[in-house]
Design an enzyme around this catalytic site. Structure first.
Site, short mmCIF file in Angstrom:
data_model
loop_
_atom_site.label_atom_id
_atom_site.label_comp_id
_atom_site.label_asym_id
_atom_site.label_seq_id
_atom_site.Cartn_x
_atom_site.Cartn_y
_atom_site.Cartn_z
CG ASP A 162 -1.88 1.16 1.21
OD1 ASP A 162 -2.91 1.05 0.53
OD2 ASP A 162 -1.60 2.18 1.88
CD GLU B 228 -4.52 3.99 -1.48
OE1 GLU B 228 -4.66 4.39 -0.32
OE2 GLU B 228 -5.43 4.07 -2.34
#
Length: 671
Positions: free
Chosen positions: A523, A567
């Site tokens: 992430d 993301e």
């Protein structure tokens, strides 16, 4: 001399001359042909030269020996056969000639010829009737005898379809019929520029090392007429013909074998005795030359047809394998390999059109890794490739000098072939062919540097055309598959594909697999701040760059990179235990931290990421959901403890999560 030529595997292009009556193949050093393929047995096979030709025998029945795709213990070899042993594939060639000096026609000096010693001259016969008419001119009895001889020769030779055997039989029969000391059979190459020896027969007491006279050859080729000389040593001027002096030639005949006005071969008969041959002998040999020319062309046609059929057979198998791939890069890499193998050349490249209409080099064979790394993906403007794209037609050039170019000294051939990759489907990709509204040119395949300095043929063009057509279909299938499985922004796999792959990989490990499996969840740190500060377009640029960065950090052939959402990205690492997975995660952390992310208008930002790692070992009970949850908890721990780091799932982390869940009354005990 027969040869084995490696066309696939280690040392591709290497040729082994079969000089001995028995040749052995294997990995051990005591073999006459030592191979480096580790899957080949120490003593795998043998090739034995017999009266009728060559036979190959498998010496290790625990491993397969394939000839033209079929498994054999023992089988007879023919020119053009494909032999597969483990990961190595050979082509058996029985058409390569002895290492004798090629007779370059331009170097023969016509002034050496002494026309005063040629006692008879005959034009070549155009058909069988002219042969019979000429022989009949020597009287009924002689004509009958000669016709019977001619008929017997035709019967004995007409059943032969292999050039080498035809030459040997012809030399033997002519040797006996004309009571010669020496017989030479020379065959003209396709380019009509040089002759090569096909067969030779000499008496035991005659020096067989002497060459055929270039003087005589030049005369026959220039006039296309058969010649007879009764006494070559009667004139001192013949001493300039060194080959005649050395071999003590007194009487000789030489006839051309003509087919459709072209010289396809020469037959020379000579003797050390004066006046051995007369005009009737010349007519008979001239008649032999007339039907031998047809037999040679039949042999060539048979061999070309056989080789073309074998090419189609192996091309069919190769195309079947190519069609199974759905990854674009793998397809292109496999296509250049197939083209080089099928057409026996070392240099192969594929260029595809970009959306802007430029040609981009996408895949190549026969180039060093360093050079390929420098030019891969670059735009090129080669006018020949551009011509093929614009006209949507193949370009076959047999000699670049005809186009005013100097041959590349690094290449063994002056010939090249370029074929368009044409998609029949209506698509925006590529240049539309004006002659077919439903076809578009996607790019080209180009080949050059054929083994042995040969030239590309019409059959080669057909083979490459078939491959290019299948490549177009396979690329379109890969494009459709990519749209269904690959994220359009980051160019990594979608979550749906990731979940399918994770299920399959976990099933392999938990159901008898022998290798571990690791999963990474990644992430980007503070990505919301990037979107809020620079805008969502800048955020998209960061994600696009990150997708390419992740693919460079993993093994492209085995690992799976996917966009899990927003993301967040995942990486499946088959065969990786926790230490190896940790190394991959560390590599990703360093690569992301070092990357200067371009976000447009010349602006650059730097980002970091956090990674969670989880591993399942063979035999453990695990599910995809549990493995994913472990990696996700490890990612959460990395975020909570400072970011820009990796955390591996462990018993200590599990205990910590349970304590936290118990105190907060949150889920986590299910792990």
């Amino acid at each position: 001399m027969a040869q084995l030529i490696i066309v696939e595997g280690d040392n591709r292009g290497r040729a082994f001359d079969l000089k001995k009556p028995r040749e052995t193949l294997g990995r051990a050093n005591n073999n006459s042909i030592v191979l480096g393929d580790r899957r080949i047995s120490p003593n795998h096979a043998e090739i034995v030269r017999k009266k009728h030709g060559y036979e190959i025998k498998n010496l290790d029945h625990s491993k397969a020996l394939q000839v033209n795709g079929e498994v054999f213990k023992t089988t007879r070899l023919q020119h053009g056969d494909w032999i597969t042993i483990a990961d190595t594939t050979f082509v058996f060639s029985e058409d390569s000639e002895p290492k004798a000096e090629n007779i370059e026609l331009p170097t023969i000096d016509t002034d050496d010829l002494l026309r005063s010693q040629i006692h008879a001259r005959r034009k070549s016969f155009e058909d069988a009737e002219s042969v019979i008419e000429s022989l009949a001119g020597h009287g009924p009895k002689k004509a009958d005898k000669r016709l019977k001889t001619l008929f017997k020769l035709a019967g004995r030779l007409s059943g032969t379809l292999v050039l080498r055997r035809l030459g040997d039989k012809l030399a033997e029969e002519v040797f006996e019929v004309f009571d010669a000391d020496r017989v030479f059979v020379l065959m003209m190459e396709e380019d009509q520029k040089r002759l090569k020896p096909l067969a030779k027969r000499t008496r035991d007491q005659v020096d067989s090392s002497s060459d055929i006279s270039r003087t005589v050859i030049k005369e026959v080729l220039s006039t296309r007429e058969a010649v007879l000389c009764s006494n070559a040593m009667d004139d001192a001027r013949f001493l300039s013909g060194q080959s005649i002096v050395d071999s003590d030639v007194r009487s000789f005949m030489c006839v051309p074998c003509l087919h459709q006005g072209r010289v396809v071969a020469l037959i020379q008969v000579d003797s050390s005795t004066e006046s051995t041959y007369g005009a009737d002998d010349l007519d008979l040999l001239n008649g032999v030359g007339q039907f031998v020319a047809v037999l040679i062309e039949n042999c060539k046609a048979y061999q070309k047809g056989r080789e073309h059929n074998q090419q189609l057979f192996h091309l069919g198998r190769a195309i079947q394998e190519l069609s199974a791939f759905l990854d674009r890069e793998t397809i292109l890499k496999e296509a250049v390999r197939i083209a080089g193998q099928q057409l026996s050349c070392t240099k192969t490249s594929i260029m595809l059109l970009t959306d802007e209409g430029r040609l981009r080099l996408e895949s190549v064979q026969g180039m060093t890794k360093d050079v390929w790394g420098e030019i891969r993906g670059t735009d090129i403007g080669d006018k020949f490739c551009r011509k093929v794209v614009e006209e949507a037609r193949p370009l076959l050039v047999q000699d670049v000098r005809e186009l005013g170019y100097r041959p590349n000294p690094r290449y063994s051939t002056r010939s090249f072939l370029i074929v368009p990759i044409v998609s029949k489907a209506n698509t925006n990709m590529g240049r539309r062919n004006q002659q077919d509204n439903d076809a578009s040119v996607m790019g080209v395949i180009a080949v050059t540097d054929k083994y042995g300095g040969g030239t590309f043929s019409g059959n080669d063009q057909k083979i490459l055309d078939i491959l290019a057509g299948q490549l177009a279909v396979t690329l379109k299938n890969a494009e459709l598959y990519e749209k269904a499985t690959v994220d359009g922004l980051t160019r990594v796999y979608l979550r749906r594909y990731f979940e399918q792959q994770l299920q399959e990989r976990v099933d392999e490990v938990t159901n008898g697999g022998t290798s571990p499996l690791s999963l990474l969840i990644l992430d980007l740190d503070k990505f919301k701040h990037t979107n809020d500060t620079y805008g969502h377009q800048a955020g998209d640029e960061v994600l696009r760059t990150l997708g390419g960065l992740l693919k460079k950090c993993v093994r492209p052939s085995t690992d799976t990179v996917a966009r899990f959402g927003g993301e967040e990205f995942t990486v499946i690492l088959p065969g990786a235990d926790m230490p190896l997975a940790t190394k991959v995660a560390e590599r990703i952390l360093k690569a992301v931290e070092a990357e200067a992310f371009q976000i447009g208008e010349g602006r650059v930002i730097h980002k970091t990421c956090s990674i969670g790692v989880a591993t399942v070992m063979p035999g453990e009970r695990e599910t995809p959901a549990r493995l994913l949850k472990k990696a996700d908890y490890a990612l959460f721990e990395a975020k909570e403890t400072g970011r820009n780091k990796l955390v591996c799932w462990s018993d200590q982390l599990l205990a910590k999560l349970r304590r936290t869940a118990s105190s907060r009354n949150q889920p986590g005990s299910e792990l």
